[in-house]
Design a protein around this motif. Structure first.
Motif, PDB file in Angstrom:
ATOM      1  N   ILE A 130      -0.406 -21.536 -34.703  1.00  0.00           N
ATOM      2  CA  ILE A 130      -1.390 -20.450 -34.561  1.00  0.00           C
ATOM      3  C   ILE A 130      -0.675 -19.163 -34.166  1.00  0.00           C
ATOM      4  O   ILE A 130      -0.924 -18.106 -34.756  1.00  0.00           O
ATOM      5  CB  ILE A 130      -2.484 -20.826 -33.534  1.00  0.00           C
TER       6      ILE A 130
ATOM      7  N   GLU B 154       1.608 -18.140 -37.393  1.00  0.00           N
ATOM      8  CA  GLU B 154       0.951 -17.869 -38.667  1.00  0.00           C
ATOM      9  C   GLU B 154      -0.294 -16.988 -38.565  1.00  0.00           C
ATOM     10  O   GLU B 154      -0.716 -16.420 -39.566  1.00  0.00           O
ATOM     11  CB  GLU B 154       0.571 -19.194 -39.338  1.00  0.00           C
ATOM     12  N   CYS B 155      -0.867 -16.866 -37.378  1.00  0.00           N
ATOM     13  CA  CYS B 155      -2.165 -16.188 -37.257  1.00  0.00           C
ATOM     14  C   CYS B 155      -2.142 -14.943 -36.390  1.00  0.00           C
ATOM     15  O   CYS B 155      -3.145 -14.243 -36.292  1.00  0.00           O
ATOM     16  CB  CYS B 155      -3.204 -17.156 -36.704  1.00  0.00           C
TER      17      CYS B 155
ATOM     18  N   PHE C 161      -6.487 -11.380 -34.868  1.00  0.00           N
ATOM     19  CA  PHE C 161      -5.895 -12.609 -35.371  1.00  0.00           C
ATOM     20  C   PHE C 161      -6.461 -12.874 -36.761  1.00  0.00           C
ATOM     21  O   PHE C 161      -7.454 -12.268 -37.168  1.00  0.00           O
ATOM     22  CB  PHE C 161      -6.165 -13.797 -34.431  1.00  0.00           C
ATOM     23  N   LYS C 162      -5.830 -13.775 -37.462  1.00  0.00           N
ATOM     24  CA  LYS C 162      -6.263 -14.117 -38.827  1.00  0.00           C
ATOM     25  C   LYS C 162      -7.262 -15.272 -38.770  1.00  0.00           C
ATOM     26  O   LYS C 162      -6.883 -16.435 -38.694  1.00  0.00           O
ATOM     27  CB  LYS C 162      -5.042 -14.478 -39.668  1.00  0.00           C
TER      28      LYS C 162
ATOM     29  N   LYS D  44      -7.152 -18.095 -41.511  1.00  0.00           N
ATOM     30  CA  LYS D  44      -5.997 -18.982 -41.349  1.00  0.00           C
ATOM     31  C   LYS D  44      -6.230 -19.976 -40.198  1.00  0.00           C
ATOM     32  O   LYS D  44      -5.934 -21.167 -40.317  1.00  0.00           O
ATOM     33  CB  LYS D  44      -4.746 -18.140 -41.092  1.00  0.00           C
ATOM     34  N   ILE D  45      -6.793 -19.485 -39.090  1.00  0.00           N
ATOM     35  CA  ILE D  45      -7.074 -20.381 -37.962  1.00  0.00           C
ATOM     36  C   ILE D  45      -8.122 -21.413 -38.364  1.00  0.00           C
ATOM     37  O   ILE D  45      -7.993 -22.594 -38.047  1.00  0.00           O
ATOM     38  CB  ILE D  45      -7.524 -19.589 -36.713  1.00  0.00           C
TER      39      ILE D  45
END
Length: 175
Positions: free
Chosen positions: A59, A62-63, A132-133, A136-137
């Protein structure tokens, strides 16, 4: 026992953490505090997903990177809590249409604040994250449709000394 205002004054947005693991008992105590938060029509529509280890690292990596507000420091936190809210509850839909108010966000905010205040009492640092994304999460956590990720909260033992909050005087915030 400290007074409530003393706990409120302790709470900071911590962005530097020691690598020490957070005991499960402490996390559970914070979740218990959040569980007692009031909600619109007592819907209790929030969920707290506690991530540690590899999933937390994914997380963070990537996020949280490559955003207008880089939160790369979050990878240092031993815990990242994902706050999710149900958005398809009738109460929330009606409230949003009639009053123009997103009650699920208010509910999540109250529960999240209960969580971070309990953490402060336990000597843990936290920081709310709003950049945050989400998609993606959602994919990493395999979250179902109908819910929304409202915030992330990093959690751990603060690295170094915590500075006093710089707050406006009371006269500047009241009418």
């Amino acid at each position: 026992m400290p007074e409530f205002i003393d706990i409120v004054k302790l709470r900071r947005s911590v962005r530097r953490y020691r690598p020490d693991p957070v005991p499960r008992k402490s996390i559970e105590k914070c979740l218990e505090a959040a569980r007692h938060a009031p909600t619109a029509c007592d819907t209790q529509s929030w969920r707290f997903i506690v991530t540690q280890g590899g999933l937390k690292d994914r997380i963070a990596k990537e996020c949280l990177g490559e955003l207008p507000v880089p939160n790369s420091w979050a990878s240092e936190a031993p815990v990242i809590v994902v706050m999710a809210s149900a958005r398809d509850l009738l109460t929330h839909r009606i409230g949003a249409r009639i009053k123009g108010t997103n009650y699920e966000l208010i509910d999540a905010g109250i529960a999240g604040e209960h969580f971070v205040l309990q953490a402060a009492e336990l000597g843990l640092g936290t920081c709310w994250l709003g950049w945050f994304k989400k998609k993606k999460i959602r994919k990493l956590l395999d979250l179902q449709a109908g819910g929304d990720i409202t915030a992330l909260i990093t959690m751990g033992y603060p690295e170094g000394e915590i500075n006093e909050k710089n707050r406006k005087p009371l006269e500047e915030i009241r009418e």
